[in-house]
Design a protein around this motif. Structure first.
Motif, short mmCIF file in Angstrom:
data_model
loop_
_atom_site.label_atom_id
_atom_site.label_comp_id
_atom_site.label_asym_id
_atom_site.label_seq_id
_atom_site.Cartn_x
_atom_site.Cartn_y
_atom_site.Cartn_z
N PHE A 39 -12.66 56.49 -23.12
CA PHE A 39 -13.22 55.71 -22.09
C PHE A 39 -12.39 55.90 -20.86
CE2 PHE A 39 -15.61 52.99 -25.03
CZ PHE A 39 -16.78 53.83 -24.68
N SER A 40 -10.80 55.85 -21.07
CA SER A 40 -10.11 56.16 -20.10
C SER A 40 -9.95 57.69 -19.64
CB SER A 40 -8.60 56.18 -20.85
OG SER A 40 -7.62 56.40 -19.74
N SER A 64 -13.13 57.75 -17.17
CA SER A 64 -12.98 57.41 -16.21
C SER A 64 -12.25 58.33 -15.07
CB SER A 64 -12.15 55.95 -16.44
OG SER A 64 -11.98 55.43 -15.13
N SER A 86 -14.48 50.36 -21.26
CA SER A 86 -13.87 50.09 -22.55
C SER A 86 -13.93 48.58 -22.76
CB SER A 86 -12.38 50.42 -22.43
OG SER A 86 -11.69 50.06 -23.41
N ASP A 87 -13.99 47.77 -21.65
CA ASP A 87 -14.05 46.36 -21.92
C ASP A 87 -15.39 45.95 -22.45
OD1 ASP A 87 -11.44 46.08 -20.87
OD2 ASP A 87 -12.28 45.46 -18.70
N TYR A 91 -17.38 47.79 -24.43
CA TYR A 91 -17.37 48.17 -25.46
C TYR A 91 -16.88 47.24 -26.38
CZ TYR A 91 -16.18 50.69 -29.89
OH TYR A 91 -15.91 50.74 -31.44
N GLU A 92 -15.62 46.75 -26.15
CA GLU A 92 -14.94 45.90 -26.85
C GLU A 92 -15.68 44.44 -27.14
OE1 GLU A 92 -11.02 45.19 -25.46
OE2 GLU A 92 -10.53 47.39 -26.00
N ARG A 123 -14.40 52.20 -15.20
CA ARG A 123 -13.18 51.70 -15.69
C ARG A 123 -13.66 50.27 -16.49
NH1 ARG A 123 -12.10 52.02 -9.80
NH2 ARG A 123 -10.91 53.93 -9.61
N LYS A 124 -14.70 49.86 -16.46
CA LYS A 124 -14.93 48.59 -17.23
C LYS A 124 -15.48 48.86 -18.53
CE LYS A 124 -16.29 44.56 -15.46
NZ LYS A 124 -14.96 43.85 -15.68
N HIS A 157 -11.43 54.13 -28.73
CA HIS A 157 -12.51 54.08 -27.93
C HIS A 157 -11.95 53.86 -26.33
CE1 HIS A 157 -11.22 49.67 -28.69
NE2 HIS A 157 -11.51 49.68 -27.58
N LYS A 158 -10.41 53.27 -26.44
CA LYS A 158 -9.80 53.20 -25.07
C LYS A 158 -9.35 54.69 -24.64
CE LYS A 158 -7.91 48.62 -25.45
NZ LYS A 158 -6.67 47.65 -25.44
N THR A 159 -9.05 55.53 -25.49
CA THR A 159 -8.56 56.82 -25.14
C THR A 159 -9.60 57.53 -24.46
OG1 THR A 159 -7.16 56.94 -27.04
CG2 THR A 159 -7.56 59.18 -25.91
#
Length: 916
Positions: free
Chosen positions: A121-122, A125, A154-155, A157-158, A151-152, A117-119
């Motif tokens: 969403f980055s 963004s 990913s946050d 989602y987590e 930018r948020k 997910h970080k990849t």
């Protein structure tokens, strides 16, 4: 016919000594039912049943998470959003829900395909930064907040996924991701053998699970594809299966079971173009009637609705021979009459103006069948009285208190629908809805056998409102009625009323996805059009196409391939295939046949008998027979009474226009229903203008008009018009909008008329008012009739203009001079459009001549307020080129009038409807 599932069971019984130690995993729960049935047919001994479950149940067991509803996910996500978003940047729940639904779908896809997910969403963004020129320092607040949101993400989602896992719940994608994490432990602790049956398009999580189980020897998988498609590298029906065959390591040393050769066998295929969607439903019924002759029990017959909105029309089109029917699809609750009742309740309260309700919303909900059940007390329907009172008093906005005063016996129920005070909380509204459901239930249970379906609807809506209340008690995100309506719609979208039936016998009716792994000898598929089958390039996602391609997420290409597989797999073992499509080119998704139909026609196999044709609905020629009503003795008695009282000019001209209208109005007493005039009607305007002129000119009757006296009338016009509108228009508002314009039009009509009179006087003309709004009644001598006949009416004005008597009829509409001239008297009583105005003024003139015994010169005509520049429009006899009413004029008129009355009073001449 040997089905795919029968082949699977035969192979499993051959491969496993103890079938009870096998777990069968299928694409759907429906497929599980058919597999169990096949197992009972082939087992020749008593044994414990193996586990048979759908892939979703299996993955749910692996993950130890329970699936939750879309609405609950929305509430949970909003809680996470509020926790991570500064108060100044937070959106309301109503606004949030509109974009959050799409984000949740993207979360689901990302998890099902195990994307980091970080990849991703980055990546998303960075794309937004580029799109909005992030290197520029002078970004607007809107753009800055937009970029901050990405930018948020990913946050969000987590936090959201962690909260769900902590609660032991999840959406489908999260459940799949957790299942992959738990797979190793499951395999170590479980000795069962697993058989995966009939899968096609697997997401990454499913692939990883199945590949690992195959690798460890804990599973087998049986595919179902035809070699015709499998060996064709361009055919989408085997797009996914070719990938698995050549990319999975397991199949390097193990057979790929199975690639069959069923599609090339003998088939009767009919490609049928049908105009309109509903015609497809009707024609499906006709096809089933023909099938019944060959297969009376409809066994091995399926109707597949690509467009599931055709469920009800198709059900209504089924022939009587269908005794057993199983419907896989549920009937959407949003299409039930109960849904429209509560939708009206929401709209009623949403549009509430201060302490009043808009009359159309009030009438709409009171006219609903469920309101009839609520407001019928001891056999009396109180909705009728309320609606009639609103219409009679012309009430545009009505208060709850006034409604309860109108029907005090039903005040308790009225308070639930039309509360006197503003609702203190959303719970109050929901509580009112639940109380209404209980009241309806009590009324319908008095005749339960008649209202079983309605009671079922009510039960489901009781569940639905309870769910909303529980969610709001837990989360507290719903603050107003607008937000509640959005949540209600969201819940309603997914709720269905499930049909009960025998799942294994008789006719099967299903959607395309429910056909997975099932086989039928006879298949009828409807709505095989582009945009429906396949569904087309819909992209309800924030993830761009190229990003999806990069991360291996499904695009419209893969979704089309899924539909292609289901379509052709359904046809593989079928022998009789009817493919229906809409040929009508009006409307959305209409007219263009599906690419599948083109493929079937172009790639026809030698053993296929394919026939393509277009059908048209059978329509009977409807002869429009005009109504023909014979006169009875009772009718003749009514006509005699009417004749003795007097025919009015309007009654006579209505008969000329259409005798059937005369029959309805004068003999049956049927008039147009009274309605609330939200905008002032033309007849109301006419009434006000007539009454105003009568009041203003009454003091001047018997006197010659003077310009100074007329000048004194102007200050009286405004208050008088207001008073008259209040009298004629009831409680309608004339202070804004169109009504304010019409109010000023009425003033202008009267002012212009008085100015016109002043101009006439200043030009040297003499005007004397003789009478206003005089009631007239005159006998007519008709020797052929043995009963008295009269005509009656009320003339607007009688005056003397330069010594000539004038009979004046006011018209607020536009009248042309040509409508007041007669050349051919024999057509006077037959041509309504041309001569109706002439008939009216001649009737008035004749009655005045007889009643006032006028011997001098007389004229009759119309003053049209929309045509005032032409002044007094006089009746003219074109033969004499004269506007004076002479004895010869009356003779010609009376001859035609008597013939008309003789026709009305002749028992042998029926009321014959005219074409208008």
């Amino acid at each position: 016919m040997k089905t795919f599932l029968s082949e699977v069971i035969a192979k499993a019984l051959q491969s496993y000594d103890d079938i009870s130690k096998v777990t069968f995993i299928l694409p759907s729960k429906r497929a599980c039912v058919f597999l169990k049935d096949e197992l009972t047919k082939q087992l020749d001994r008593t044994t414990f049943s193996p586990q048979i479950m759908s892939i979703e149940d299996f993955v749910g067991n692996l993950s130890n998470l329970r699936p939750c509803s879309n609405t609950q996910l929305l509430f949970e996500f909003y809680s996470s959003y509020l926790r991570l978003t500064p108060a100044s940047d937070q959106e309301s729940f109503d606004t949030f829900s509109k974009w959050a639904q799409i984000i949740l779908q993207d979360f689901n896809e990302i998890d099902r395909y195990l994307i980091p997910h970080k990849t991703i969403f980055s990546h998303l963004s960075a794309i937004q930064d580029i799109n909005h020129w992030s290197l520029q320092n002078d970004k607007s607040k809107l753009v800055a907040n937009y970029l901050k949101f990405w930018r948020k993400l990913s946050d969000y989602y987590e936090s959201f996924s962690d909260d769900l896992v902590a609660r032991g719940i999840g959406y489908q994608g999260l459940i799949y991701r957790e299942a992959v994490e738990n797979l190793e432990y499951y395999l170590q602790s479980n000795e069962q053998q697993h058989v995966f049956v009939g899968f096609n398009a697997l997401n990454t999580a499913e692939q990883n699970i199945i590949k690992e189980m195959l690798q460890q020897g804990k599973a087998e998988i049986y595919w179902d594809v035809d070699e015709l498609f499998f060996n064709d590298k361009e055919h989408d029906a085997s797009l996914f299966l070719r990938r698995y065959r050549y990319e999975w390591k397991h199949f390097e040393n193990n057979p790929f079971n199975w690639v069959s050769t069923h599609f090339s066998g003998e088939k009767n295929i009919q490609l049928i173009g049908v105009p309109k969607n509903f015609s497809q439903a009707k024609y499906t019924g006709e096809l089933l009637t023909k099938i019944h002759a060959e297969r009376p029990d409809y066994s091995n017959t399926a109707v597949v609705l690509a467009d599931e909105s055709l469920l009800l029309p198709t059900l209504n089109s089924l022939p009587e021979e269908v005794e057993r029917l199983n419907i896989t699809m549920g009937y959407p609750l949003k299409d039930t009459p109960t849904a429209s009742f509560f939708e009206g309740l929401f709209q009623l309260n949403n549009k509430k103006k201060k302490d009043s309700f808009y009359f159309k919303d009030v009438i709409a909900i009171l006219s609903h069948p469920m309101s009839k059940a609520l407001f019928t007390i001891e056999g009396k329907d109180f909705t009728i009285g309320i609606i009639r009172k609103i219409q009679e008093q012309n009430i545009s906005y009505i208060s709850a208190e006034r409604l309860q005063n109108i029907a005090s016996e039903a005040a308790e129920t009225l308070e639930l629908i039309f509360p006197k005070t503003a609702l203190q909380s959303i719970d109050d509204f929901i509580s009112n809805c639940l109380t209404l459901i209980k009241k309806l239930k009590g009324n319908y249970q008095k005749n339960e056998s008649k209202h079983l379906l309605l009671l079922e609807y009510l039960y489901r809506f009781y569940e639905l409102f309870n769910q909303v209340r529980l969610l709001n008690e837990k989360y507290g995100h719903i603050k107003d009625l607008k937000t509640l309506l959005g949540v209600y719609h969201e819940l309603l979208r997914y709720e269905t009323l499930d049909f009960q039936g025998e799942p294994l016998e008789g006719l099967q009716m299903m959607g395309m996805l429910e056909t997975r792994v099932l086989d039928f000898e006879t298949v009828i598929i409807t709505s095989v059009n582009e945009g429906i089958l396949p569904s087309g390039k819909s992209n309800n996602s924030f993830i761009p196409f190229d990003v999806k391609k990069h991360y291996g997420l499904p695009t419209f290409k893969e979704k089309d391939a899924i539909y292609t597989y289901h379509f052709y797999r359904l046809l593989q073992r079928a022998q009789n295939i009817f493919v229906l499509y809409n040929i009508d080119n009006d409307g959305f998704n209409a007219g263009e046949k599906s690419r599948f139909i083109m493929q079937l026609a172009i790639e026809q196999q030698p053993a296929h008998k394919t026939r393509a044709y277009v059908i048209s609905p059978q329509t009977e020629t409807i002869v429009s027979n005009l109504k023909h009503i014979d006169k009875t003795d009772g009718m003749m008695l009514q006509i005699k009474n009417l004749a003795s009282k007097g025919f009015s000019p309007t009654t006579l001209t209505n008969y000329i226009r259409n005798p059937i209208d005369f029959y309805y109005e004068k003999l049956l007493g049927i008039s147009k229903p009274e309605e609330v005039e939200e905008t002032i009607a033309a007849n109301t305007l006419g009434t006000v203008v007539h009454d105003a002129l009568e009041i203003l000119y009454t003091p001047l009757v018997g006197k010659k008009l003077e310009a100074d006296e007329l000048q004194e009338l102007f200050p009286k016009i405004d208050p008088l018009i207001k008073e008259l509108f209040s009298k004629s228009y009831g409680e309608g508002n004339i202070h804004f909008g169109k009504n304010l314009i019409i109010f000023h039009v009425a003033k202008r009509f009267i002012e212009n008329f008085i100015y016109h009179e002043i101009d006439e006087l200043k030009s040297g003309n003499s005007i004397k008012i003789l009478a206003l709004e005089s009631d007239l009644h005159t006998q007519i001598d008709i020797p052929e009739l043995a009963f008295p006949v009269a005509i009656r009416g009320k003339v607007d004005r009688l005056d003397e203009f330069n010594g000539v008597i004038r009979v004046i009829d006011y018209k607020t509409g536009k009248v042309e001079k040509s409508q007041l001239s007669v050349e051919e008297w024999e057509f006077l009583m037959t041509d309504y459009k041309k001569y109706s105005k002439s008939i009216q003024v001649l009737c008035y003139a004749y009655m005045i001549q007889r009643q006032f015994n006028i011997t001098g010169q007389m004229e009759a005509g119309v003053i049209s307020f929309k045509n005032l520049q032409n002044g007094f429009l006089k009746f003219t006899d074109k033969n004499k080129n004269s506007s004076l009413i002479t004895p010869e004029t009356f003779d010609a008129f009376l001859f035609e009038l008597k013939n008309l009355i003789l026709e009305i009073c002749n028992s042998d001449i029926p009321f014959q409807e005219k074409e208008i």
